[in-house]
Design an enzyme around this catalytic site. Structure first.
Site, PDB file in Angstrom:
ATOM      1  N   GLY A 262     -12.071   0.785  -9.689  1.00 53.07           N
ATOM      2  CA  GLY A 262     -12.614   0.363  -8.411  1.00 53.07           C
ATOM      3  C   GLY A 262     -11.855   0.975  -7.254  1.00 53.07           C
ATOM      4  O   GLY A 262     -10.757   1.519  -7.426  1.00 53.07           O
ATOM      5  N   CYS A 263     -12.450   0.905  -6.071  1.00 56.48           N
ATOM      6  CA  CYS A 263     -11.850   1.538  -4.900  1.00 56.48           C
ATOM      7  C   CYS A 263     -10.557   0.834  -4.491  1.00 56.48           C
ATOM      8  O   CYS A 263      -9.507   1.461  -4.335  1.00 56.48           O
ATOM      9  CB  CYS A 263     -12.853   1.577  -3.750  1.00 56.48           C
ATOM     10  SG  CYS A 263     -13.645   0.001  -3.373  1.00 56.48           S
ATOM     11  N   TYR A 264     -10.614  -0.487  -4.302  1.00 60.75           N
ATOM     12  CA  TYR A 264      -9.391  -1.208  -3.929  1.00 60.75           C
ATOM     13  C   TYR A 264      -8.308  -1.069  -5.004  1.00 60.75           C
ATOM     14  O   TYR A 264      -7.142  -0.808  -4.680  1.00 60.75           O
ATOM     15  CB  TYR A 264      -9.695  -2.685  -3.697  1.00 60.75           C
ATOM     16  CG  TYR A 264     -10.403  -3.023  -2.406  1.00 60.75           C
ATOM     17  CD1 TYR A 264      -9.853  -2.680  -1.171  1.00 60.75           C
ATOM     18  CD2 TYR A 264     -11.586  -3.745  -2.412  1.00 60.75           C
ATOM     19  CE1 TYR A 264     -10.496  -3.033   0.017  1.00 60.75           C
ATOM     20  CE2 TYR A 264     -12.227  -4.097  -1.232  1.00 60.75           C
ATOM     21  CZ  TYR A 264     -11.683  -3.748  -0.012  1.00 60.75           C
ATOM     22  OH  TYR A 264     -12.303  -4.098   1.151  1.00 60.75           O
TER      23      TYR A 264
ATOM     24  N   THR B 203      -7.747   1.328  -7.070  1.00 58.96           N
ATOM     25  CA  THR B 203      -7.161   2.667  -7.042  1.00 58.96           C
ATOM     26  C   THR B 203      -6.067   2.752  -5.986  1.00 58.96           C
ATOM     27  O   THR B 203      -4.940   3.191  -6.256  1.00 58.96           O
ATOM     28  CB  THR B 203      -8.260   3.718  -6.772  1.00 58.96           C
ATOM     29  OG1 THR B 203      -9.178   3.705  -7.871  1.00 58.96           O
ATOM     30  CG2 THR B 203      -7.673   5.107  -6.609  1.00 58.96           C
TER      31      THR B 203
END
Lengths: 353, 353, 353, 353
Positions: free
Chosen positions: C156-158, C160
């Site tokens: 996921g973005c967060y 990462t």
């Protein structure tokens, strides 16, 4: 192509928005090696110090402005310098044996008196004005204007969007050249990286303003080319606005029709005129381009609306002012100058969203 | 003035951007009591639930749309409803004995056939169209158009900015009515609070786009009034754009001069025309207004540029579309209707920065 | 490499922000051919119809979601689908013989009960959860986790941004895993292309808001990896905010030091930990990254501040959520899976300004 | 109240963002007459020249800084001057018989050595530091701190949002004062109207960055008051970020709980603590404030999230930094000083959208 076979280029004005975009784009160019990044004001500092986005991408230290030194490192130099500076620097660079692509406005206006009237300082020497072709690629590429030149004058951002949007219709005689009105809007990066209250975030955010109405120095550049295309002197009404965004120009342009041309007629005319030119995209009927659709790319997108009630056409063109309006078109000119594919290193998909 | 002496007003469409701005402004109005906030879709919920900025300021629960119930609470009702809805609702409200200030477009176009051609649905009954004066305060205030009316039709946002900017010159015969071109730009709040991909933040941020070119439903509203002012049918070219900002409209307007009028002439003409009107501000020569300079206020600022080369004038007008373009002008109409000072409750200094 | 030698890939969910960014990046990838762009909702339409920035770049028509058809065209498929959808689709794709890189969250949480507790729907089958390695490239690349896999779960973005910022210090035992507080901020594109009032431009512009405080479904993903790195269960405090911008995540992270570590110590530790990893850039002392410095690129930039007064370290990491937080990292996983250079097709200079 | 009965005030620093907001708000104040607007740099020019939004609203010419002249016109003076300037100017103003509300940071830190350590220049004289109460209205209003004072020190923007959010819980002993972490975000107007590359629109738009991490001069101001409230020395971790917006501060604050307090407990505690204080609004459970919900107003909105997994509370507070964080709170202090209703002239509904 190994580094030893690449063309070595230098960038004067590397710390301006045009210069730093040249770096981004040339890093992506298969035939070019950036041999020197140059800044009069920051020489001696690693470029990544002031531009952390370049960390671990470009480790070069900024060089000072010295024609002989540039010549030792490079064959071609991009001058992304303010107007007035290029006019003095370019002759030195040429004398040193360099080839120049100039992004300032100094070599665009072929009549020195007109230049001085709008730019408010002395024009460069007349022979150079004459020598430097006006590098609006899509208008002149077929003429082979660039190949083998010592100097090319890269067009301004507003003129690029305006001329690509108007020239085919003017040339075809479909619109009355006396009726041209250009309502132009630019993102803030067009104002450059210099600081003043006018570019303060809190002054521009949630704000939209007009500036230099009828007085912008790009007016004579537009008129010079349109007059040439029309075969008769053209005078335009031209308003510039600042938009609360970073990149992007839209020109909304108005003209009286000389006949019963439909939107589909315009689409066909422009598609034919720009056949084979990969950076102009004509929008289908009923669609108009938005600036985000060209963000970060070298495209100029154009759409049309014909108003049968008023017998006028509205032409809407958009570009990314930093790419097609500056660095991208300069590289396109390099490609043409070198006899390469004009799209080399420029096949950039717009960044969306 | 105690609450018992204040005029009780109701707001239909309280959860739209126009409605919620009416609340903000009327809370500041010394002669008004907000007696009912109404929403067809959210009736029964406290308004602050959906609008936390109103916490502890307005504790009212949203009422449903019922003419009789509204009449029991209020004397005057603002209808900040979509076009098509007002046309049906307003007759009921009038029948119930209410006075109406309508913010939709339904009662602006006096020719039902023209209304239908542009709005694509049936026009309200002809007698009501005739009865409802077009409340562009600064053009008609001297005529006493509003006093004692049962219904007033509040102008659209684009027409307000356009007409205030063009009417004096058209009336004076200084510009050719056949030459009018209006390049209009609006913040996103003008599109309303409904959701669709077109108002998604990621689609609009760092973007600028044209829409409804030559097709915007405000065109006949502009032409109707300009024709009346000119005394001859006027057709305009009108382009609308969406700006990456929330509030604000700028109209950049172009017209051919009929004589040798200078910028100073225009300034004098407009100052005289708008003498005594407190919400129109004429900018001094060489200055043009920016949208932020009217943000949150009821002002319309106007500036001029005369281009002697092309014998055209550029008129630039700005408003806050939610205030002067909607809620503020509606309150100004209330003030005129009630015989109060037109600026009552509207003396808002623009929010800067 | 001719098209016939390239790997054919398909993209399910091509009309979401992650999918359309995969297109932008894969068009730039020398070893990949985009063989099919797929959208359940828009099948049959040319993709450029909804995405005019792709005009004349990608002429493909969107395909429907059919595993067998995808298999006929492609070898590898990216599933940029909502969570819940991938869990059901991926088994079909694997059964059809495809290799999958999944961008949804469905295969990240290895404990199905934890998945269900946070995602509020049923977890995919346990064997697949086990089979799918968690593709946080910089943490696991040395383990060769990706090579030869049938399915990789893209982070996921967060997570990462969080994990790249915290893992080295947690692993080294320099910070107390019980003290971790993560203040995360994201641009709006992270919310996806679906429409609701929460992403309306007028609601988000000039606004900053917290959401899903302590409840974001990325929390268990972060805790799972940190627990593994720490060798002990880790629970974090995690706040998510929406920023008025399109792309970019910043995580500002706080932890108590377990010893007298200086900023320079942290810099050295992280540089060593990420030696050879080209997409993590450690900032020099006294500098902290800004989101714009990675815009449009696959970089994660990290900076440190040690507060000797409170014995805490502040770690600041930034990524472009659409690139390193989604499409870019997915391609990095493809590169590792295929045994290619992990940076292939991803050497993107951040777009500045 | 006629003008002759109003209190005459002067504003030093009228051309900064705090000063010009004082003008906006004081124009709306029933008991105040703006007798002099003062600017060292622009004396002699009409204020509307540089601030066109004030056209036809305020016709005053800017005065120079001269204590005796100010005294002839005014009784109370707001000093919206940079830190370092106020420290020298205020004694002169007091000597001239004026009453001062100081918006700089010069009189907030009561220990001169601490002031110098953080502000990097000499502290004002100790007696004045002692004399000037710290005007955080909601914390001290019950003490009558302001009434009859010659000088009040108006709190900083970050400290206002931080202290209103933390003081009740610290005072109640519900959170461990050794655990406080404050993640603060501000709009760009907080950086003032001075120009430098850091506030260039193109650098800040679509960007989010941290600055002065652990080094912001508001840290000792926060610690001074929290120490007093806690009855023990408090040291905080404090990170400041710049958001791409004009107005607004959010502080997201983290603390370890000392007991099993629920979100509802916090809501009750804060509602009781702030009972009767009209500018603090406590959000219901499960809601957190957004900066737009206080835009243009004097409110501080506060919400809570208790994480039972980590035994921490997250407190989120928002203000408009130009209003509650500067000009609005200064007027609130004037009101208290004069014995007026603290909300006089400040009943501003937030501007939405």
């Amino acid at each position: 192509m190994g580094n030893e076979q690449k063309v070595n280029v230098a960038i004067v004005g590397s710390t301006g928005y045009g210069g730093v975009e040249l770096i981004r784009l040339l890093l992506n160019h298969p035939n070019v090696n950036i041999a020197s990044v140059i800044s009069a004001s920051s020489a001696g500092a690693p470029i990544a110090d002031g531009f952390p986005h370049l960390n671990e991408i470009m480790c070069d230290t900024l060089d000072g402005v010295n024609a002989e030194e540039i010549r030792r490192k490079a064959d071609v130099v991009f001058t992304a310098t303010p107007s007035g500076v290029s006019g003095k620097l370019v002759p030195e660079l040429l004398d040193a044996g360099l080839t120049v692509i100039d992004l300032s406005g100094d070599f665009r206006i072929k009549d020195g008196a007109v230049y001085t009237a709008w730019y408010k300082h002395e024009a460069p020497q007349a022979e150079l004005l004459e020598e430097a072709p006006y590098g609006l690629c899509e208008l002149y590429a077929d003429s082979g204007y660039a190949q083998g030149q010592r100097i090319i004058s890269n067009p301004g951002c507003y003129p690029t969007a305006t001329l690509l949007g108007l020239a085919p219709a003017v040339k075809a005689g479909w619109i009355d050249p006396a009726s041209l009105i250009i309502d132009a809007k630019s993102g803030v990066s067009g104002a450059g990286r210099g600081v003043n209250l006018g570019v303060h975030y809190a002054e521009l955010n949630e704000n939209f303003k007009a500036y230099k109405v009828n007085k912008h120095q790009h007016i004579p550049e537009i008129e010079q080319t349109l007059s040439e295309v029309a075969g008769t002197p053209v005078t335009v009404t031209f308003t510039t606005h600042l938009m609360p965004m970073t990149r992007g120009i839209m020109c909304t342009m108005y003209a009286s029709l000389t006949g019963n041309y439909s939107e589909q007629d315009f689409i066909s005319l422009y598609k034919e005129h720009y056949a084979g030119r990969r950076f102009v995209r004509i929008r289908p009927q009923g669609q108009w381009p938005a600036t985000k659709e060209v963000f970060g790319s070298n495209y100029c997108d154009i759409g049309f609306a014909v108003d049968e009630r008023t017998k006028r056409v509205t032409v809407i063109s958009v570009i990314d002012n930093v790419v097609k309006g500056a660095a991208g078109q300069a590289i396109q000119n390099l490609n043409l100058m070198m006899g390469w594919d004009e799209a080399l290193g420029l096949q950039l998909t717009p960044v969306y969203p």
